[in-house]
Write an enzyme that holds these catalytic residues in place. Sequence first.
Site, PDB file in Angstrom:
ATOM      1  N   ARG A  47      60.346  48.242  24.185  1.00  0.00           N
ATOM      2  CA  ARG A  47      59.999  47.422  25.348  1.00  0.00           C
ATOM      3  C   ARG A  47      60.802  46.127  25.315  1.00  0.00           C
ATOM      4  O   ARG A  47      61.282  45.649  26.326  1.00  0.00           O
ATOM      5  CB  ARG A  47      58.485  47.128  25.392  1.00  0.00           C
ATOM      6  CG  ARG A  47      58.128  45.968  26.333  1.00  0.00           C
ATOM      7  CD  ARG A  47      56.667  45.930  26.730  1.00  0.00           C
ATOM      8  NE  ARG A  47      55.741  46.208  25.653  1.00  0.00           N
ATOM      9  CZ  ARG A  47      55.439  45.375  24.644  1.00  0.00           C
ATOM     10  NH1 ARG A  47      55.985  44.181  24.586  1.00  0.00           N
ATOM     11  NH2 ARG A  47      54.598  45.729  23.704  1.00  0.00           N
ATOM     12  N   TYR A  99      62.206  41.555  52.704  1.00  0.00           N
ATOM     13  CA  TYR A  99      61.747  42.930  52.443  1.00  0.00           C
ATOM     14  C   TYR A  99      60.211  42.973  52.455  1.00  0.00           C
ATOM     15  O   TYR A  99      59.550  42.086  51.907  1.00  0.00           O
ATOM     16  CB  TYR A  99      62.301  43.369  51.083  1.00  0.00           C
ATOM     17  CG  TYR A  99      61.876  44.742  50.667  1.00  0.00           C
ATOM     18  CD1 TYR A  99      62.365  45.874  51.309  1.00  0.00           C
ATOM     19  CD2 TYR A  99      60.987  44.915  49.615  1.00  0.00           C
ATOM     20  CE1 TYR A  99      61.970  47.136  50.910  1.00  0.00           C
ATOM     21  CE2 TYR A  99      60.593  46.182  49.211  1.00  0.00           C
ATOM     22  CZ  TYR A  99      61.087  47.285  49.874  1.00  0.00           C
ATOM     23  OH  TYR A  99      60.695  48.533  49.479  1.00  0.00           O
ATOM     24  N   ASP A 171      68.075  37.992  46.943  1.00  0.00           N
ATOM     25  CA  ASP A 171      67.975  39.442  46.826  1.00  0.00           C
ATOM     26  C   ASP A 171      69.259  40.010  47.431  1.00  0.00           C
ATOM     27  O   ASP A 171      69.450  39.972  48.646  1.00  0.00           O
ATOM     28  CB  ASP A 171      66.720  39.923  47.575  1.00  0.00           C
ATOM     29  CG  ASP A 171      66.504  41.423  47.452  1.00  0.00           C
ATOM     30  OD1 ASP A 171      67.498  42.151  47.247  1.00  0.00           O
ATOM     31  OD2 ASP A 171      65.347  41.860  47.601  1.00  0.00           O
ATOM     32  N   LYS A 196      68.845  51.289  45.267  1.00  0.00           N
ATOM     33  CA  LYS A 196      69.654  51.425  46.479  1.00  0.00           C
ATOM     34  C   LYS A 196      71.130  51.658  46.112  1.00  0.00           C
ATOM     35  O   LYS A 196      71.423  52.624  45.464  1.00  0.00           O
ATOM     36  CB  LYS A 196      69.437  50.199  47.365  1.00  0.00           C
ATOM     37  CG  LYS A 196      67.954  49.802  47.514  1.00  0.00           C
ATOM     38  CD  LYS A 196      67.106  50.844  48.224  1.00  0.00           C
ATOM     39  CE  LYS A 196      65.601  50.596  48.103  1.00  0.00           C
ATOM     40  NZ  LYS A 196      65.155  49.271  48.520  1.00  0.00           N
TER      41      LYS A 196
HETATM   42  C1  PLP Z   1      64.028  48.450  48.165  1.00  0.00           C
HETATM   43  C2  PLP Z   1      64.131  46.982  48.160  1.00  0.00           C
HETATM   44  C3  PLP Z   1      63.358  46.208  47.280  1.00  0.00           C
HETATM   45  C4  PLP Z   1      62.331  46.815  46.342  1.00  0.00           C
HETATM   46  O1  PLP Z   1      62.938  47.586  45.360  1.00  0.00           O
HETATM   47  P1  PLP Z   1      62.198  48.839  44.644  1.00  0.00           P
HETATM   48  O2  PLP Z   1      63.248  49.331  43.705  1.00  0.00           O
HETATM   49  O3  PLP Z   1      61.833  49.806  45.725  1.00  0.00           O
HETATM   50  O4  PLP Z   1      60.996  48.296  43.948  1.00  0.00           O
HETATM   51  C5  PLP Z   1      63.540  44.837  47.297  1.00  0.00           C
HETATM   52  N1  PLP Z   1      64.408  44.251  48.151  1.00  0.00           N
HETATM   53  C6  PLP Z   1      65.157  44.971  49.016  1.00  0.00           C
HETATM   54  C7  PLP Z   1      66.090  44.261  49.929  1.00  0.00           C
HETATM   55  C8  PLP Z   1      65.041  46.352  49.060  1.00  0.00           C
HETATM   56  O5  PLP Z   1      65.779  47.055  49.931  1.00  0.00           O
END
Ligand code: PLP
Length: 384
Positions: A47, A99, A171, A196
């Site tokens: 961890r 998001y 982000d 993504k």
């Molecule tokens: C999908 C997404 C998240 C969340 O990520 P997960 O891997 O689904 O927890 C956060 N910010 C953006 C812009 C996203 O597209």
Amino acid sequence: MDRFETRSIHAGQSPDADTGAVMPSIQLSTTFEQDAPGEDRGFEYARTGNPTRGALEANLASLEGGSHGRAFASGMAAIDAVLHTLEAGDRVVAGNDVYGGTHRLLTQVYDRHDLAVDFVDVTDLDALDAAMTPDTELLWLESPTNPLLSVVDVDGASDVAHEYDAVCAVDNTFATPYLQRPLELGADVVCHSLTKYLGGHSDVVGGALLTDDPDLDEQFGFVQNAAGGTPGPFESFLVLRGTKTLPVRMDRHCENANTLAEWLADHDAVERVYYPGLDSHPGHEVAAEQMDDFGGMVSVELDATLEETSEMVAATDVFTLAESLGGVESLIEQPAAMTHQAIPREERLDAGLRDGLVRFSVGLEHVEDLRADLEQAIESTIVE
Ligand SMILES: *Cc1c(COP(=O)(O)O)cnc(C)c1O
């Protein structure tokens, strides 16, 4: 330092000293031998640290131009780790179209821990300045945003955050470090959903935080170990495999998205196209300054009802009707009925998310097949 394409393949990884294995091993061991009590060789418990995850963290830090990286079990776990560094009574300023999961975490989890959030139109730096207070400890940005692809001036916004001694976090999931590097633009922290474009093949969930600030990294590392939202070694390996091809994938995502955006802008059934690469996009100039290209996400507003739009998104063959984004395959979705369906209709309309809005994650298929697929879906469902 080597260039981006070279680092995407090699940073954090070198052939195994014992076996010569060219690819990093998926290290499953949960515990590591110590030479004497308290004397380990860099790893003690999985961890706290794992070699495969460590390779991923070094790779991602290099791509974002940061000195430190921390990987998490999901994008949300990474965002949660940033919020965990705040204290009750602190304020957060966040973009008004962040998001949905980030919005939920701020308003439904952290509000119970007495964290106050102000949602602002961060494309307007004066509005941002007006929302900042001496208690604001964090500015949370996304650019481009989801699903309207609004563009935030990251350089200008991070200057505002720093005037108030707040941390500026971006982000960078939609842009990826290949197209935009927020740390170079003045941000303190970059966050990713690795699920993504960085994973890139719609087969792994993960998250990451990258920074140049050793104090912030230490706090993130503390939360990572204390709360334990870490990715497994196999997940780490899959993302490392994804980042190797990030530059070539992003080039084609951008090329296909740009071709479709230009074609859609001239289409009779389309009222409006949201793509930062188009001159008509209000954030085009800022995007051209801070991004190397405009990404693979395109949204359009069809001249259609909610029902017609639902039929259209279900009528494609090459585009798959699904949420998420950033994989090699093209996806289509209707925010009003899917990703943003939880927002009450009036609120949704106020935010500019109309019934005819459709979002595309443009993949790597041949662009003429994508265009033909959209054409047949529009023709067979939208009554003009
Ligand atoms: C999908 C997404 C998240 C969340 O990520 P997960 O891997 O689904 O927890 C956060 N910010 C953006 C812009 C996203 O597209």
